[in-house]
Design a protein around this motif. Structure first.
Motif, PDB file in Angstrom:
ATOM      1  N   HIS A 419      -7.722  19.784 -15.278  1.00 31.51           N
ATOM      2  CA  HIS A 419      -6.925  18.630 -14.850  1.00 31.51           C
ATOM      3  C   HIS A 419      -7.764  17.596 -14.103  1.00 31.51           C
ATOM      4  O   HIS A 419      -7.220  16.610 -13.609  1.00 31.51           O
ATOM      5  CB  HIS A 419      -5.770  19.092 -13.952  1.00 31.51           C
ATOM      6  N   ALA A 420      -9.048  17.846 -14.030  1.00 32.22           N
ATOM      7  CA  ALA A 420      -9.932  16.902 -13.341  1.00 32.22           C
ATOM      8  C   ALA A 420     -10.203  15.697 -14.239  1.00 32.22           C
ATOM      9  O   ALA A 420      -9.908  15.701 -15.437  1.00 32.22           O
ATOM     10  CB  ALA A 420     -11.242  17.596 -12.987  1.00 32.22           C
ATOM     11  N   PRO A 421     -10.770  14.595 -13.695  1.00 29.51           N
ATOM     12  CA  PRO A 421     -11.099  13.421 -14.518  1.00 29.51           C
ATOM     13  C   PRO A 421     -12.034  13.798 -15.662  1.00 29.51           C
ATOM     14  O   PRO A 421     -12.992  14.553 -15.487  1.00 29.51           O
ATOM     15  CB  PRO A 421     -11.783  12.479 -13.519  1.00 29.51           C
ATOM     16  N   ASP A 422     -11.731  13.274 -16.855  1.00 27.70           N
ATOM     17  CA  ASP A 422     -12.528  13.584 -18.036  1.00 27.70           C
ATOM     18  C   ASP A 422     -13.911  12.973 -17.929  1.00 27.70           C
ATOM     19  O   ASP A 422     -14.107  11.907 -17.333  1.00 27.70           O
ATOM     20  CB  ASP A 422     -11.838  13.069 -19.294  1.00 27.70           C
ATOM     21  N   ARG A 423     -14.871  13.653 -18.579  1.00 29.32           N
ATOM     22  CA  ARG A 423     -16.228  13.125 -18.636  1.00 29.32           C
ATOM     23  C   ARG A 423     -16.319  11.970 -19.631  1.00 29.32           C
ATOM     24  O   ARG A 423     -17.139  11.077 -19.486  1.00 29.32           O
ATOM     25  CB  ARG A 423     -17.190  14.244 -19.039  1.00 29.32           C
ATOM     26  N   VAL A 424     -15.469  12.013 -20.643  1.00 28.90           N
ATOM     27  CA  VAL A 424     -15.367  10.941 -21.633  1.00 28.90           C
ATOM     28  C   VAL A 424     -13.921  10.472 -21.665  1.00 28.90           C
ATOM     29  O   VAL A 424     -13.007  11.291 -21.841  1.00 28.90           O
ATOM     30  CB  VAL A 424     -15.797  11.419 -23.030  1.00 28.90           C
ATOM     31  N   LEU A 425     -13.706   9.194 -21.485  1.00 26.04           N
ATOM     32  CA  LEU A 425     -12.347   8.674 -21.513  1.00 26.04           C
ATOM     33  C   LEU A 425     -12.332   7.265 -22.078  1.00 26.04           C
ATOM     34  O   LEU A 425     -13.344   6.552 -22.081  1.00 26.04           O
ATOM     35  CB  LEU A 425     -11.717   8.718 -20.118  1.00 26.04           C
ATOM     36  N   ARG A 426     -11.169   6.873 -22.567  1.00 27.09           N
ATOM     37  CA  ARG A 426     -10.997   5.546 -23.152  1.00 27.09           C
ATOM     38  C   ARG A 426     -10.755   4.534 -22.041  1.00 27.09           C
ATOM     39  O   ARG A 426      -9.917   4.751 -21.161  1.00 27.09           O
ATOM     40  CB  ARG A 426      -9.821   5.565 -24.112  1.00 27.09           C
ATOM     41  N   PHE A 427     -11.483   3.440 -22.092  1.00 23.90           N
ATOM     42  CA  PHE A 427     -11.347   2.390 -21.076  1.00 23.90           C
ATOM     43  C   PHE A 427     -10.507   1.214 -21.571  1.00 23.90           C
ATOM     44  O   PHE A 427      -9.669   0.690 -20.850  1.00 23.90           O
ATOM     45  CB  PHE A 427     -12.739   1.900 -20.658  1.00 23.90           C
ATOM     46  N   LYS A 428     -10.739   0.798 -22.829  1.00 24.65           N
ATOM     47  CA  LYS A 428     -10.010  -0.351 -23.365  1.00 24.65           C
ATOM     48  C   LYS A 428      -9.912  -0.208 -24.876  1.00 24.65           C
ATOM     49  O   LYS A 428     -10.910  -0.002 -25.559  1.00 24.65           O
ATOM     50  CB  LYS A 428     -10.717  -1.664 -23.011  1.00 24.65           C
ATOM     51  N   ASP A 429      -8.681  -0.329 -25.396  1.00 19.99           N
ATOM     52  CA  ASP A 429      -8.483  -0.301 -26.839  1.00 19.99           C
ATOM     53  C   ASP A 429      -8.900  -1.636 -27.450  1.00 19.99           C
ATOM     54  O   ASP A 429      -8.945  -2.668 -26.773  1.00 19.99           O
ATOM     55  CB  ASP A 429      -7.016  -0.027 -27.167  1.00 19.99           C
ATOM     56  N   ALA A 430      -9.195  -1.588 -28.747  1.00 15.19           N
ATOM     57  CA  ALA A 430      -9.569  -2.812 -29.465  1.00 15.19           C
ATOM     58  C   ALA A 430      -8.321  -3.613 -29.808  1.00 15.19           C
ATOM     59  O   ALA A 430      -7.275  -3.054 -30.164  1.00 15.19           O
ATOM     60  CB  ALA A 430     -10.335  -2.464 -30.729  1.00 15.19           C
ATOM     61  N   THR A 431      -8.444  -4.912 -29.696  1.00 12.83           N
ATOM     62  CA  THR A 431      -7.376  -5.832 -30.095  1.00 12.83           C
ATOM     63  C   THR A 431      -7.910  -6.760 -31.172  1.00 12.83           C
ATOM     64  O   THR A 431      -9.119  -7.038 -31.215  1.00 12.83           O
ATOM     65  CB  THR A 431      -6.889  -6.657 -28.895  1.00 12.83           C
ATOM     66  N   PRO A 432      -7.053  -7.248 -32.075  1.00 11.56           N
ATOM     67  CA  PRO A 432      -7.534  -8.151 -33.137  1.00 11.56           C
ATOM     68  C   PRO A 432      -8.189  -9.399 -32.541  1.00 11.56           C
ATOM     69  O   PRO A 432      -7.581 -10.082 -31.706  1.00 11.56           O
ATOM     70  CB  PRO A 432      -6.264  -8.503 -33.910  1.00 11.56           C
ATOM     71  N   PRO A 433      -9.440  -9.677 -32.909  1.00 11.60           N
ATOM     72  CA  PRO A 433     -10.112 -10.877 -32.367  1.00 11.60           C
ATOM     73  C   PRO A 433      -9.379 -12.153 -32.776  1.00 11.60           C
ATOM     74  O   PRO A 433      -8.879 -12.272 -33.899  1.00 11.60           O
ATOM     75  CB  PRO A 433     -11.511 -10.815 -32.989  1.00 11.60           C
ATOM     76  N   LEU A 434      -9.298 -13.091 -31.849  1.00 12.65           N
ATOM     77  CA  LEU A 434      -8.641 -14.364 -32.131  1.00 12.65           C
ATOM     78  C   LEU A 434      -9.582 -15.366 -32.779  1.00 12.65           C
ATOM     79  O   LEU A 434      -9.135 -16.276 -33.485  1.00 12.65           O
ATOM     80  CB  LEU A 434      -8.075 -14.953 -30.827  1.00 12.65           C
ATOM     81  N   PHE A 435     -10.868 -15.216 -32.548  1.00 10.39           N
ATOM     82  CA  PHE A 435     -11.844 -16.167 -33.056  1.00 10.39           C
ATOM     83  C   PHE A 435     -12.924 -15.420 -33.844  1.00 10.39           C
ATOM     84  O   PHE A 435     -13.285 -14.291 -33.496  1.00 10.39           O
ATOM     85  CB  PHE A 435     -12.493 -16.962 -31.912  1.00 10.39           C
ATOM     86  N   PRO A 436     -13.455 -16.014 -34.893  1.00  7.20           N
ATOM     87  CA  PRO A 436     -14.537 -15.371 -35.654  1.00  7.20           C
ATOM     88  C   PRO A 436     -15.816 -15.293 -34.839  1.00  7.20           C
ATOM     89  O   PRO A 436     -15.969 -15.975 -33.816  1.00  7.20           O
ATOM     90  CB  PRO A 436     -14.688 -16.274 -36.881  1.00  7.20           C
ATOM     91  N   ASP A 437     -16.724 -14.451 -35.305  1.00 10.27           N
ATOM     92  CA  ASP A 437     -18.008 -14.314 -34.605  1.00 10.27           C
ATOM     93  C   ASP A 437     -18.765 -15.629 -34.561  1.00 10.27           C
ATOM     94  O   ASP A 437     -19.444 -15.936 -33.576  1.00 10.27           O
ATOM     95  CB  ASP A 437     -18.865 -13.254 -35.300  1.00 10.27           C
ATOM     96  N   GLU A 438     -18.657 -16.411 -35.621  1.00  7.28           N
ATOM     97  CA  GLU A 438     -19.294 -17.726 -35.690  1.00  7.28           C
ATOM     98  C   GLU A 438     -18.312 -18.709 -36.298  1.00  7.28           C
ATOM     99  O   GLU A 438     -17.689 -18.417 -37.331  1.00  7.28           O
ATOM    100  CB  GLU A 438     -20.564 -17.689 -36.548  1.00  7.28           C
TER     101      GLU A 438
END
Length: 746
Positions: A419-438
């Motif tokens: 029940h202790a804090p996990d060594r690996v955990l999710r911090f932020k899920d991916a969301t659909p990008p609003l703008f293209p890379d370029e």
């Protein structure tokens, strides 16, 4: 005349080798210099079109990212002695995210398979592993899983599914390992509980027999204080060893159980890298490359590839090699994958075996300590009797209780650790990008535009490398290995302006032209005067290389400077020009003289008192018939009795082979090459033919040099204005009637 045509030292092999690079660079310079008016606008237009094409056909790319936290060190340590290195743990997790157990289930999902980048040709799981990116954010514990797609929603979906699959696998593996360890510890705790109860009964019975008192009723501390075991330090040492043994045994049993169920998967990239590094694959690839090189050579040199048996055989051989290569790669891929998986399995087996050996060593240590304890107890029992037996039982009971408490504490701590804090955990899920890379694919557009820009210049360079036009004296000497005896400037251009500056420029250009001709004439006369130079043949490799211009100006210069009788003969019977340049009748001329007409009727002596002309005449038969019957050499012998110098304008060597007959009859032959027009290979071929015919070559004249280039290289040394005026009045500038357009016809 000096009869050896090798008077001028030719460049040595070492010189030629050292000059190879400048010649190649000259092709680049020539490509820019000759073609920039066409290549530059074409390059700009092609670059713009290419960039617009990339912009039109490219699709915007969206990159989605999910953030994870991977701690190098856990907050709770299960067994520090066997814990893996922190850096290795992080690296293993990054590889685990791209491993088949994580990516294969994700790629098999219908919504993920519909991603444009994964639905193309190829294995979806393999495509996912290649395009998935995992990277650390600096030196922090944050890690990012990234995927790029044309569809922003699909990019976010893929990243989230991979992160989910990885966390499930990671949690499941950790949970299974911990549960397996706890199960073994609980079994040991139960066994230890039974041992404690058995010892309790024995202590109770023994104490009642000796004292009549139940030791577990009332204050047990008084009994413990009254009964002191002298072997307590050794007993404590045994307790510690037994606790360590129990913990290690539980972990070893758990690892062995996990090993039986573990599936060993090797990343496809690792398999492919191993396959491609094999010597057998390198040899097959080299064989295919060699065959491809031979095919390209046939394509470059052969005209009809369909009927070229060697080409068709090589083509079949290439296809066979490629089929064999693909088949062998597939076989080796399976074999290498099996070997790597077996190697990984053996490595894991060795790790567990090492843990088992460590457990056996601890068990042996406990056995040795217990044997020692039994010996000590046996010695004491001889002297103390039954009383010491109670002390031994009490000591064994307390030791068993301590081991039980230690096992119980470890089980409780592991339950809490779950029940202790996990060594690996999710911090932020991916969301659909609003703008293209370029907003625009600048890099691709710039790269394609650069390629398009250099294509016209590349074609120009290829053309120059193929034709290898003569551009300098050094190039002729290094590549053709021929001596250059003089450089002649371009003929001065006629101008219509009456401005003083224009007339001054014309005067300077005319002066440079005359000086260059004087340089050629001086060289010929000084180099060959002791041998009695009389006849000079002026020729070239092909037409339009300025041989007629050089011949005419050389004759005029000799006649003017020496005052000796000089004859200019038009030996180009097929395409004569001298009669037109001097505005005299074409016939009777050389053709008629060779056919038996009187020589006196054919010679034009009205031009100047020292310069006479013998035009070509009208050709009524094949030129070889007139020049190959021996009449021309006899004619020259007769003319030498009357004229001190004879200059002969011959046909081009490569186009008209009768030029070799004329050049062979002369005392010396000058080969003309025109800057920016003549080709190196043609000049070389002309020299080869002249030498094969035993023609006495005086050297090469490079004409068509721009006045500015000539002046920059050799300088200018003008006459004063008074002398120029006197010379103009004395000569009437009659010799300057030869126009540049007329002189370059031949």
């Amino acid at each position: 005349m000096h009869r050896n045509h090798e008077t001028h030292a030719l460049p040595t092999d070492s010189d030629e080798g050292s000059g190879g690079q400048p010649v190649d660079m000259q092709a680049f310079v020539n490509a820019v210099r000759y073609w920039w008016k066409i290549a530059a606008p074409s390059a700009v237009a092609l670059a713009v079109v290419a960039a617009l094409a990339v912009w039109y056909f490219s699709h915007p790319q969206y990159t989605a990212s999910a953030w994870l936290i991977i701690r190098e060190k856990p907050e709770y340590l299960l067994n520090p002695q066997v814990m893996e290195a922190p850096g290795k743990f992080v690296q293993n997790q990054m590889e685990l995210m791209r491993s088949p157990p994580v990516t294969d289930p994700v790629a098999n999902k219908a919504e993920v398979f519909a991603t444009p980048e994964l639905s193309r040709s190829g294995e979806p799981a393999e495509l996912l592993r290649r395009q998935l990116r995992v990277r650390a954010m600096g030196q922090s514990d944050f890690f990012v899983i990234e995927f790029t797609s044309e569809d922003p929603k699909k990019a976010a979906l893929v990243v989230n599914e991979v992160a989910k699959s990885y966390l499930v696998l990671q949690d499941r593996d950790l949970s299974l390992r911990m549960e397996a360890t706890i199960t073994r510890l609980e079994k040991q705790r139960a066994d230890q509980q039974q041992s404690i109860e058995s010892l309790r009964d024995r202590v109770q019975q023994k104490t009642k027999t000796l004292t009549g008192v139940d030791p577990f009723i009332g204050s047990a501390q008084g009994v413990a204080a009254a009964i002191q075991d002298p072997l307590s330090p050794l007993q404590n040492q045994i307790v510690g060893a037994e606790i360590d043994q129990a913990m290690t045994a539980a972990q070893v049993e758990a690892e062995e159980e996990m090993l039986k169920r573990q599936v060993f998967e090797v990343p496809a990239s690792e398999v492919e890298a191993k396959v491609q590094s094999l010597p057998e694959i390198a040899g097959l690839r080299k064989r295919i490359g060699d065959t491809q090189g031979l095919l390209k050579e046939h394509e470059r040199t052969s005209a009809n590839l369909a009927k070229n048996q060697a080409y068709q055989y090589l083509l079949k051989q290439k296809r066979s090699d490629e089929t064999q290569f693909a088949k062998r790669v597939g076989e080796l891929r399976e074999a290498v994958k099996a070997d790597l998986e077996k190697s990984s399995q053996m490595k894991r087996i060795d790790e567990v075996a090492s843990m088992r050996k460590s457990l056996e060593a601890k068990q042996l240590a406990v056995t040795i300590l217990r044997d020692r304890l039994e010996k000590e107890r046996a010695n004491q029992q001889v002297f103390k009797g039954e009383t010491v037996e109670l002390e031994f039982l009490r000591s064994d009971y307390e030791a068993a209780s301590k081991v039980f408490e230690a096992i119980n504490d470890r089980i409780v701590s592991m339950r809490l650790e779950q029940h202790a804090p996990d060594r690996v955990l999710r911090f932020k899920d991916a969301t659909p990008p609003l703008f293209p890379d370029e907003a625009l694919p600048y890099k691709k557009m710039a790269g394609v535009a650069a390629i398009g820009f250099f294509i016209p210049f590349g074609l120009a360079i290829a053309f120059e490398l193929l034709h290898r036009r003569v551009s300098s004296r050094r190039q002729l000497e290094l590549t053709c290995r021929v001596p250059v005896v003089a450089e002649v400037t371009e003929m001065p251009r006629r101008i219509s302006s009456n401005r003083p500056s224009a007339k001054e420029q014309l005067s300077r250009e005319l002066h440079l032209f005359e000086e260059s001709i004087y340089g050629l004439r001086t060289h010929l006369m000084l180099a060959h005067a002791t041998e009695g130079l009389c006849t000079v043949a002026v020729t070239s490799a092909v037409s339009r290389e300025g041989k007629t211009s050089v011949a005419v100006q050389l004759a005029v210069s000799i006649a003017r400077s020496t005052g000796e009788p000089t004859l200019l003969i038009d030996g180009d019977l097929r395409a004569p020009d001298i009669h037109r340049i001097f505005e005299v009748d074409r016939s009777p001329g050389l053709c008629e003289v060779l056919q038996g007409s009187p020589l006196e009727d054919a010679i034009e002596s009205q031009f100047t008192s020292s310069l006479h002309l013998l035009t070509a005449g009208q050709l009524a038969t094949v030129a070889h018939r007139l020049l190959g019957n021996g009449e021309f050499p006899r004619l020259l012998e007769d003319l030498k009795k009357k004229y001190r110098y004879i200059v002969i304008d011959t046909p081009p060597i490569l186009a008209a082979s009768e030029a070799l007959m004329i050049a062979r009859a002369a005392d010396a032959t000058v080969v003309c090459a025109r800057r920016d027009f003549s080709r190196v290979d043609q000049v070389s071929e002309a020299y080869v033919r002249l030498r094969s015919a035993n023609v006495k070559i005086a050297g090469t004249v490079l004409n068509g040099i721009p006045p500015k280039v000539y002046s920059y290289r050799y300088g200018s040394y003008y006459y004063d204005r008074g002398f120029q005026h006197d010379m103009a009045v004395a000569t009437g500038e009659r010799e300057y009637r030869i126009e540049k357009s007329d002189a370059e016809v031949s």
